[in-house]
Enzyme design. Sequence first.
Site, PDB file in Angstrom:
ATOM      1  CD  GLU A  91      -2.953  -1.270   2.195  1.00 48.26           C
ATOM      2  OE1 GLU A  91      -4.054  -1.764   1.931  1.00 48.26           O
ATOM      3  OE2 GLU A  91      -2.647  -0.884   3.333  1.00 48.26           O
ATOM      4  CB  CYS A 104       2.659   7.279   3.430  1.00 42.99           C
ATOM      5  SG  CYS A 104       3.149   6.072   4.661  1.00 42.99           S
ATOM      6  CB  CYS A 111       6.948  -5.401   8.885  1.00 40.51           C
ATOM      7  SG  CYS A 111       8.345  -4.609   9.743  1.00 40.51           S
ATOM      8  CB  CYS A 115       6.086  -2.926  16.376  1.00 37.79           C
ATOM      9  SG  CYS A 115       7.783  -2.461  16.004  1.00 37.79           S
ATOM     10  CB  CYS A 118       2.657  -2.275  13.831  1.00 35.43           C
ATOM     11  SG  CYS A 118       2.750  -1.866  12.072  1.00 35.43           S
ATOM     12  CB  CYS A 346       0.320   5.687  11.673  1.00 38.26           C
ATOM     13  SG  CYS A 346       0.637   7.349  11.216  1.00 38.26           S
TER      14      CYS A 346
HETATM   15  N1  SAH Z   1       9.000   0.413  10.328  1.00 36.99           N
HETATM   16  C1  SAH Z   1       9.201   1.835  10.319  1.00 36.99           C
HETATM   17  C2  SAH Z   1       8.308   2.540   9.348  1.00 36.99           C
HETATM   18  C3  SAH Z   1       6.825   2.514   9.714  1.00 36.99           C
HETATM   19  S1  SAH Z   1       6.343   4.145  10.021  1.00 36.99           S
HETATM   20  C4  SAH Z   1       9.077   2.360  11.734  1.00 36.99           C
HETATM   21  O1  SAH Z   1       8.788   1.567  12.615  1.00 36.99           O
HETATM   22  O2  SAH Z   1       9.341   3.519  11.990  1.00 36.99           O
HETATM   23  C5  SAH Z   1       4.796   3.986  10.697  1.00 36.99           C
HETATM   24  C6  SAH Z   1       4.666   4.606  12.070  1.00 36.99           C
HETATM   25  O3  SAH Z   1       3.377   4.276  12.580  1.00 36.99           O
HETATM   26  C7  SAH Z   1       5.676   4.052  13.039  1.00 36.99           C
HETATM   27  O4  SAH Z   1       6.063   5.016  13.952  1.00 36.99           O
HETATM   28  C8  SAH Z   1       4.862   2.983  13.708  1.00 36.99           C
HETATM   29  O5  SAH Z   1       5.398   2.591  14.929  1.00 36.99           O
HETATM   30  C9  SAH Z   1       3.528   3.665  13.839  1.00 36.99           C
HETATM   31  N2  SAH Z   1       2.431   2.733  14.056  1.00 36.99           N
HETATM   32  C10 SAH Z   1       2.422   1.412  13.835  1.00 36.99           C
HETATM   33  N3  SAH Z   1       1.238   0.890  14.153  1.00 36.99           N
HETATM   34  C11 SAH Z   1       0.470   1.905  14.581  1.00 36.99           C
HETATM   35  C12 SAH Z   1      -0.880   1.995  15.027  1.00 36.99           C
HETATM   36  N4  SAH Z   1      -1.674   0.936  15.052  1.00 36.99           N
HETATM   37  N5  SAH Z   1      -1.338   3.202  15.367  1.00 36.99           N
HETATM   38  C13 SAH Z   1      -0.551   4.296  15.276  1.00 36.99           C
HETATM   39  N6  SAH Z   1       0.711   4.267  14.859  1.00 36.99           N
HETATM   40  C14 SAH Z   1       1.225   3.092  14.512  1.00 36.99           C
END
Ligand code: SAH
Length: 374
Positions: A91, A104, A111, A115, A118, A346
Amino acid sequence: MSLNLLDYDAEKLAALMVQMGEKPFRAKQLLKWVHQRGAADFDVMSDIAKSFRQKLAEQACVAPPSMMAEQIAQDGTRKWLLDVGTGNGVEAVFIPEDDRGTLCVSSQVGCALDCTFCSTARQGFNRNLSTAEIVGQLWWANQRLSFDAARLGSAVNDDTRIVSNVVMMGMGEPLANYDNVVSAMKLMLDDNAYGLSRRRVTLSTSGMVPQLLKLREDCPVALAVSLHAPNDKIRDEIVPINKKYPLKELLNACNLYLEKAPRDFVTFEYVMLAGINDQPEHARQLVDLARSVSCKFNLIPFNPFPNSGYARSGREAIARFRDILSNAGYIVTVRKTRGDDIDAACGQLAGQVLDKTRRTEKLAETRPILFQQK
Ligand code: SAH
Protein backbone atom coordinates in the site's frame (compact mmCIF):
# COMPACT_ATOMS: atom_id res chain seq x y z
CA MET A 1 14.31 -10.89 -18.60
CA SER A 2 14.16 -7.28 -19.54
CA LEU A 3 15.83 -4.65 -17.37
CA ASN A 4 13.43 -2.45 -15.47
CA LEU A 5 14.86 1.07 -15.67
CA LEU A 6 13.06 2.01 -12.45
CA ASP A 7 15.59 -0.17 -10.65
CA TYR A 8 18.48 2.11 -11.61
CA ASP A 9 19.59 5.16 -9.70
CA ALA A 10 21.77 7.70 -11.55
CA GLU A 11 25.02 5.94 -10.86
CA LYS A 12 23.75 2.52 -11.84
CA LEU A 13 22.06 3.88 -14.94
CA ALA A 14 25.27 5.56 -16.08
CA ALA A 15 27.06 2.23 -15.68
CA LEU A 16 24.32 0.51 -17.66
CA MET A 17 24.69 3.05 -20.46
CA VAL A 18 28.39 2.32 -20.71
CA GLN A 19 27.62 -1.38 -20.70
CA MET A 20 25.23 -0.78 -23.60
CA GLY A 21 27.93 1.07 -25.54
CA GLU A 22 26.54 4.57 -24.88
CA LYS A 23 27.94 7.66 -23.22
CA PRO A 24 27.15 7.92 -19.49
CA PHE A 25 25.28 11.24 -19.96
CA ARG A 26 22.48 9.34 -21.67
CA ALA A 27 21.50 8.37 -18.14
CA LYS A 28 20.40 11.94 -17.43
CA GLN A 29 18.19 12.04 -20.47
CA LEU A 30 16.66 8.74 -19.58
CA LEU A 31 16.07 9.70 -15.95
CA LYS A 32 14.22 12.83 -17.07
CA TRP A 33 12.03 10.94 -19.48
CA VAL A 34 11.23 8.16 -17.09
CA HIS A 35 10.81 9.99 -13.81
CA GLN A 36 9.93 13.57 -14.71
CA ARG A 37 7.75 12.99 -17.71
CA GLY A 38 6.56 9.58 -16.65
CA ALA A 39 7.42 7.98 -19.99
CA ALA A 40 7.08 4.23 -20.09
CA ASP A 41 7.46 3.99 -23.85
CA PHE A 42 10.83 4.57 -25.54
CA ASP A 43 9.22 5.84 -28.76
CA VAL A 44 8.43 9.21 -27.20
CA MET A 45 12.03 9.89 -26.16
CA SER A 46 12.68 12.26 -29.03
CA ASP A 47 16.17 13.45 -28.02
CA ILE A 48 17.53 9.91 -27.98
CA ALA A 49 18.78 8.38 -31.24
CA LYS A 50 16.29 6.03 -32.84
CA SER A 51 18.76 3.16 -32.99
CA PHE A 52 19.39 3.39 -29.25
CA ARG A 53 15.67 3.66 -28.54
CA GLN A 54 15.22 0.43 -30.44
CA LYS A 55 17.95 -1.23 -28.47
CA LEU A 56 16.34 -0.04 -25.25
CA ALA A 57 12.96 -1.36 -26.33
CA GLU A 58 14.53 -4.76 -26.91
CA GLN A 59 16.42 -4.95 -23.64
CA ALA A 60 14.67 -2.72 -21.14
CA CYS A 61 11.30 -1.56 -19.87
CA VAL A 62 9.77 0.90 -17.43
CA ALA A 63 7.56 -1.24 -15.22
CA PRO A 64 6.05 0.28 -12.09
CA PRO A 65 3.73 -1.84 -9.95
CA SER A 66 0.16 -1.68 -11.23
CA MET A 67 -2.89 -0.70 -9.22
CA MET A 68 -5.12 -3.38 -7.75
CA ALA A 69 -7.41 -1.10 -5.81
CA GLU A 70 -7.85 2.55 -4.97
CA GLN A 71 -9.74 3.96 -2.02
CA ILE A 72 -10.41 7.60 -1.36
CA ALA A 73 -11.15 8.77 2.17
CA GLN A 74 -13.55 11.51 3.18
CA ASP A 75 -10.62 13.82 3.83
CA GLY A 76 -9.10 13.27 0.36
CA THR A 77 -6.45 10.80 1.51
CA ARG A 78 -5.98 8.12 -1.12
CA LYS A 79 -4.75 4.63 -0.61
CA TRP A 80 -3.52 2.47 -3.43
CA LEU A 81 -2.99 -1.25 -3.28
CA LEU A 82 -0.21 -1.96 -5.75
CA ASP A 83 0.42 -5.31 -7.34
CA VAL A 84 3.94 -6.58 -6.74
CA GLY A 85 3.35 -10.03 -8.21
CA THR A 86 2.68 -13.55 -6.99
CA GLY A 87 -0.38 -12.54 -5.05
CA ASN A 88 1.35 -9.82 -3.02
CA GLY A 89 0.21 -6.24 -2.75
CA VAL A 90 1.66 -3.24 -0.96
CA GLU A 91 0.00 0.00 0.00
CA ALA A 92 0.97 3.58 -0.71
CA VAL A 93 -0.96 6.50 0.74
CA PHE A 94 -1.23 10.05 -0.57
CA ILE A 95 -2.10 12.70 2.00
CA PRO A 96 -3.07 16.08 0.52
CA GLU A 97 -2.64 19.15 2.70
CA ASP A 98 -2.93 22.85 1.97
CA ASP A 99 0.75 23.48 1.55
CA ARG A 100 2.03 20.07 0.49
CA GLY A 101 1.21 16.61 -0.74
CA THR A 102 2.81 13.76 1.15
CA LEU A 103 3.25 10.26 -0.20
CA CYS A 104 3.71 7.49 2.33
CA VAL A 105 5.78 4.76 0.69
CA SER A 106 6.16 1.07 1.58
CA SER A 107 9.52 -0.66 1.59
CA GLN A 108 8.68 -4.33 2.22
CA VAL A 109 5.86 -6.79 1.65
CA GLY A 110 4.83 -7.03 5.28
CA CYS A 111 7.37 -6.59 8.02
CA ALA A 112 9.64 -9.00 9.86
CA LEU A 113 9.81 -6.92 13.01
CA ASP A 114 7.21 -7.61 15.60
CA CYS A 115 6.00 -4.31 17.01
CA THR A 116 2.98 -5.43 18.97
CA PHE A 117 0.67 -2.53 18.08
CA CYS A 118 1.23 -2.50 14.30
CA SER A 119 -1.10 -4.17 11.88
CA THR A 120 1.58 -4.59 9.19
CA ALA A 121 3.52 -6.73 11.66
CA ARG A 122 0.49 -8.95 12.10
CA GLN A 123 0.48 -9.66 8.38
CA GLY A 124 3.86 -11.33 8.59
CA PHE A 125 6.62 -10.90 6.04
CA ASN A 126 7.10 -12.00 2.47
CA ARG A 127 10.03 -10.12 0.91
CA ASN A 128 11.84 -6.87 0.36
CA LEU A 129 10.60 -4.56 -2.36
CA SER A 130 12.94 -3.83 -5.25
CA THR A 131 14.10 -0.28 -5.99
CA ALA A 132 11.63 -0.24 -8.90
CA GLU A 133 8.78 -1.23 -6.61
CA ILE A 134 9.69 1.46 -4.08
CA VAL A 135 10.33 4.38 -6.40
CA GLY A 136 7.54 3.01 -8.61
CA GLN A 137 5.08 4.06 -5.92
CA LEU A 138 6.14 7.68 -6.43
CA TRP A 139 6.20 7.29 -10.22
CA TRP A 140 2.73 5.84 -10.04
CA ALA A 141 1.32 8.46 -7.68
CA ASN A 142 2.58 11.30 -9.88
CA GLN A 143 0.99 9.72 -12.94
CA ARG A 144 -2.27 9.06 -11.24
CA LEU A 145 -2.55 12.44 -9.57
CA SER A 146 -1.60 14.45 -12.65
CA PHE A 147 -4.00 12.41 -14.74
CA ASP A 148 -6.80 13.20 -12.32
CA ALA A 149 -5.81 16.84 -12.04
CA ALA A 150 -5.88 17.18 -15.81
CA ARG A 151 -9.20 15.39 -16.00
CA LEU A 152 -10.69 17.62 -13.37
CA GLY A 153 -9.35 20.65 -15.16
CA SER A 154 -7.02 21.96 -12.47
CA ALA A 155 -3.87 23.57 -13.69
CA VAL A 156 -0.90 21.27 -13.81
CA ASN A 157 2.40 22.41 -15.18
CA ASP A 158 5.99 21.35 -14.83
CA ASP A 159 6.36 23.37 -11.67
CA THR A 160 3.47 21.74 -9.95
CA ARG A 161 4.76 19.06 -7.68
CA ILE A 162 1.78 17.11 -6.65
CA VAL A 163 3.86 14.92 -4.41
CA SER A 164 6.05 17.43 -2.59
CA ASN A 165 7.12 15.20 0.31
CA VAL A 166 7.84 11.53 0.76
CA VAL A 167 7.77 9.66 4.03
CA MET A 168 9.18 6.15 4.20
CA MET A 169 6.47 5.23 6.68
CA GLY A 170 4.43 2.64 4.84
CA MET A 171 4.64 -1.11 5.18
CA GLY A 172 7.97 -2.52 6.28
CA GLU A 173 11.13 -1.42 8.05
CA PRO A 174 13.02 0.63 5.46
CA LEU A 175 16.44 0.06 7.02
CA ALA A 176 15.91 -3.71 6.82
CA ASN A 177 15.85 -3.29 3.02
CA TYR A 178 18.80 -0.95 3.00
CA ASP A 179 20.24 -1.08 -0.52
CA ASN A 180 16.96 -0.87 -2.40
CA VAL A 181 15.61 1.87 -0.15
CA VAL A 182 18.77 3.95 -0.55
CA SER A 183 18.72 3.64 -4.35
CA ALA A 184 15.04 4.61 -4.40
CA MET A 185 15.69 7.61 -2.14
CA LYS A 186 18.62 8.70 -4.30
CA LEU A 187 16.20 8.85 -7.21
CA MET A 188 13.73 10.85 -5.13
CA LEU A 189 16.51 13.38 -4.46
CA ASP A 190 18.05 13.40 -7.95
CA ASP A 191 17.48 16.63 -9.86
CA ASN A 192 17.09 14.67 -13.05
CA ALA A 193 14.42 12.51 -11.44
CA TYR A 194 12.13 13.86 -8.69
CA GLY A 195 14.37 16.58 -7.29
CA LEU A 196 13.01 16.53 -3.76
CA SER A 197 15.21 18.16 -1.16
CA ARG A 198 16.63 16.00 1.62
CA ARG A 199 14.40 17.78 4.07
CA ARG A 200 11.33 16.63 2.21
CA VAL A 201 12.19 12.96 2.29
CA THR A 202 11.80 11.40 5.72
CA LEU A 203 12.81 7.91 6.70
CA SER A 204 11.18 6.39 9.73
CA THR A 205 12.86 3.53 11.52
CA SER A 206 12.10 1.39 14.52
CA GLY A 207 15.77 1.75 15.39
CA MET A 208 18.16 -0.43 13.40
CA VAL A 209 21.29 1.20 14.68
CA PRO A 210 24.04 -0.09 12.35
CA GLN A 211 22.00 0.69 9.25
CA LEU A 212 21.12 4.11 10.62
CA LEU A 213 24.80 4.90 10.98
CA LYS A 214 25.40 3.71 7.44
CA LEU A 215 22.56 5.89 6.15
CA ARG A 216 24.30 8.85 7.75
CA GLU A 217 27.11 8.34 5.24
CA ASP A 218 25.19 7.16 2.18
CA CYS A 219 22.02 9.22 2.03
CA PRO A 220 21.20 11.37 5.06
CA VAL A 221 17.56 12.39 4.74
CA ALA A 222 15.25 13.70 7.45
CA LEU A 223 14.91 11.18 10.25
CA ALA A 224 11.97 9.94 12.29
CA VAL A 225 12.45 7.31 14.96
CA SER A 226 9.68 5.15 16.35
CA LEU A 227 10.49 5.64 20.01
CA HIS A 228 7.12 4.74 21.56
CA ALA A 229 8.43 4.14 25.08
CA PRO A 230 10.21 6.10 27.81
CA ASN A 231 12.34 3.20 29.04
CA ASP A 232 13.84 -0.09 27.90
CA LYS A 233 11.40 -2.16 29.87
CA ILE A 234 8.35 -0.94 27.98
CA ARG A 235 10.18 -0.65 24.68
CA ASP A 236 11.47 -4.23 24.89
CA GLU A 237 7.82 -5.26 25.12
CA ILE A 238 6.26 -3.24 22.31
CA VAL A 239 9.20 -2.64 19.93
CA PRO A 240 11.13 -5.90 20.30
CA ILE A 241 14.11 -4.77 18.23
CA ASN A 242 14.93 -2.72 21.32
CA LYS A 243 16.36 -5.86 22.88
CA LYS A 244 19.03 -5.79 20.21
CA TYR A 245 19.57 -2.02 20.09
CA PRO A 246 18.48 -0.53 23.41
CA LEU A 247 17.58 3.10 23.94
CA LYS A 248 21.02 4.28 24.93
CA GLU A 249 22.55 2.99 21.69
CA LEU A 250 19.66 4.27 19.65
CA LEU A 251 19.84 7.80 21.07
CA ASN A 252 23.56 7.85 20.61
CA ALA A 253 23.09 6.87 16.95
CA CYS A 254 20.52 9.66 16.58
CA ASN A 255 23.09 12.19 17.73
CA LEU A 256 25.67 10.90 15.30
CA TYR A 257 23.11 10.96 12.52
CA LEU A 258 22.22 14.57 13.26
CA GLU A 259 25.76 15.63 12.42
CA LYS A 260 24.98 14.87 8.78
CA ALA A 261 21.21 15.28 8.65
CA PRO A 262 19.40 17.95 6.61
CA ARG A 263 17.36 18.99 9.65
CA ASP A 264 18.75 19.75 13.06
CA PHE A 265 16.34 17.55 14.94
CA VAL A 266 15.07 14.00 14.97
CA THR A 267 11.34 13.42 15.11
CA PHE A 268 10.45 10.94 17.81
CA GLU A 269 7.23 9.15 17.00
CA TYR A 270 5.30 8.02 20.03
CA VAL A 271 2.18 5.92 19.65
CA MET A 272 -0.33 6.59 22.42
CA LEU A 273 -1.52 3.28 23.83
CA ALA A 274 -4.04 3.52 26.66
CA GLY A 275 -2.59 2.37 29.97
CA ILE A 276 0.65 1.14 28.39
CA ASN A 277 2.86 4.16 27.71
CA ASP A 278 0.60 7.17 28.14
CA GLN A 279 0.80 7.97 31.86
CA PRO A 280 2.22 11.23 33.25
CA GLU A 281 5.12 9.33 34.78
CA HIS A 282 5.99 8.06 31.28
CA ALA A 283 5.97 11.58 29.94
CA ARG A 284 8.28 12.69 32.75
CA GLN A 285 10.68 9.83 32.03
CA LEU A 286 10.61 10.80 28.39
CA VAL A 287 11.49 14.39 29.25
CA ASP A 288 14.69 13.13 30.89
CA LEU A 289 15.45 10.44 28.34
CA ALA A 290 15.34 12.75 25.34
CA ARG A 291 17.38 15.59 26.89
CA SER A 292 20.54 14.48 25.16
CA VAL A 293 19.07 14.62 21.63
CA SER A 294 17.85 17.58 19.61
CA CYS A 295 14.35 16.36 18.87
CA LYS A 296 10.67 17.00 18.36
CA PHE A 297 7.87 14.72 19.42
CA ASN A 298 5.06 13.50 17.26
CA LEU A 299 2.40 11.77 19.33
CA ILE A 300 0.39 9.30 17.27
CA PRO A 301 -2.98 8.32 18.70
CA PHE A 302 -3.12 4.55 18.31
CA ASN A 303 -5.06 3.49 15.23
CA PRO A 304 -7.05 0.40 16.02
CA PHE A 305 -7.31 -2.74 13.92
CA PRO A 306 -9.14 -6.01 14.58
CA ASN A 307 -7.81 -8.05 17.52
CA SER A 308 -5.04 -5.57 18.26
CA GLY A 309 -5.53 -5.91 22.00
CA TYR A 310 -4.82 -2.19 22.46
CA ALA A 311 -6.93 0.90 22.86
CA ARG A 312 -6.19 4.48 21.86
CA SER A 313 -5.36 6.81 24.73
CA GLY A 314 -8.15 9.20 25.58
CA ARG A 315 -8.06 12.84 24.54
CA GLU A 316 -7.28 13.97 28.05
CA ALA A 317 -4.44 11.52 28.49
CA ILE A 318 -2.93 12.69 25.21
CA ALA A 319 -3.33 16.37 26.13
CA ARG A 320 -1.76 15.81 29.54
CA PHE A 321 1.14 13.90 28.01
CA ARG A 322 1.68 16.62 25.42
CA ASP A 323 1.63 19.33 28.05
CA ILE A 324 4.26 17.64 30.20
CA LEU A 325 6.57 17.43 27.20
CA SER A 326 5.91 20.94 25.98
CA ASN A 327 6.21 22.47 29.44
CA ALA A 328 9.65 20.91 29.58
CA GLY A 329 10.54 22.81 26.42
CA TYR A 330 9.97 20.22 23.71
CA ILE A 331 8.11 20.89 20.49
CA VAL A 332 5.24 18.44 20.37
CA THR A 333 2.65 17.75 17.70
CA VAL A 334 -0.20 15.31 17.84
CA ARG A 335 -0.49 13.56 14.51
CA LYS A 336 -3.80 14.15 12.84
CA THR A 337 -5.35 10.88 11.92
CA ARG A 338 -5.79 10.91 8.18
CA GLY A 339 -7.68 8.43 6.09
CA ASP A 340 -8.70 6.18 8.95
CA ASP A 341 -12.07 5.49 7.33
CA ILE A 342 -10.17 3.55 4.66
CA ASP A 343 -7.61 2.04 7.05
CA ALA A 344 -4.91 4.26 5.61
CA ALA A 345 -3.68 5.68 8.91
CA CYS A 346 -0.34 4.87 10.58
CA GLY A 347 0.00 1.23 11.41
CA GLN A 348 -3.11 0.25 9.50
CA LEU A 349 -1.42 -0.59 6.21
CA ALA A 350 -1.75 -4.27 5.65
CA GLY A 351 -1.71 -4.72 1.89
CA GLN A 352 -1.83 -8.26 0.76
CA VAL A 353 0.98 -10.31 2.17
CA LEU A 354 1.57 -13.97 1.51
CA ASP A 355 3.19 -14.57 4.83
CA LYS A 356 6.31 -16.66 4.89
CA THR A 357 6.73 -16.42 8.61
CA ARG A 358 3.46 -18.12 9.59
CA ARG A 359 2.60 -15.31 11.93
CA THR A 360 -0.68 -14.84 10.13
CA GLU A 361 -1.85 -18.30 11.06
CA LYS A 362 -2.80 -16.64 14.29
CA LEU A 363 -4.96 -14.21 12.41
CA ALA A 364 -8.46 -15.37 11.87
CA GLU A 365 -9.79 -12.59 9.77
CA THR A 366 -8.90 -10.89 6.53
CA ARG A 367 -10.12 -7.50 5.57
CA PRO A 368 -12.25 -6.92 2.50
CA ILE A 369 -10.77 -4.65 -0.13
CA LEU A 370 -13.13 -2.06 -1.50
CA PHE A 371 -12.59 -1.12 -5.07
CA GLN A 372 -13.66 2.34 -5.93
CA GLN A 373 -14.10 2.53 -9.67
CA LYS A 374 -12.91 5.84 -11.07
N1 SAH B 1 9.00 0.41 10.33
C1 SAH B 1 9.20 1.83 10.32
C2 SAH B 1 8.31 2.54 9.35
C3 SAH B 1 6.83 2.51 9.71
S1 SAH B 1 6.34 4.14 10.02
C4 SAH B 1 9.08 2.36 11.73
O1 SAH B 1 8.79 1.57 12.61
O2 SAH B 1 9.34 3.52 11.99
C5 SAH B 1 4.80 3.99 10.70
C6 SAH B 1 4.67 4.61 12.07
O3 SAH B 1 3.38 4.28 12.58
C7 SAH B 1 5.68 4.05 13.04
O4 SAH B 1 6.06 5.02 13.95
C8 SAH B 1 4.86 2.98 13.71
O5 SAH B 1 5.40 2.59 14.93
C9 SAH B 1 3.53 3.66 13.84
N2 SAH B 1 2.43 2.73 14.06
C10 SAH B 1 2.42 1.41 13.84
N3 SAH B 1 1.24 0.89 14.15
C11 SAH B 1 0.47 1.91 14.58
C12 SAH B 1 -0.88 2.00 15.03
N4 SAH B 1 -1.67 0.94 15.05
N5 SAH B 1 -1.34 3.20 15.37
C13 SAH B 1 -0.55 4.30 15.28
N6 SAH B 1 0.71 4.27 14.86
C14 SAH B 1 1.23 3.09 14.51
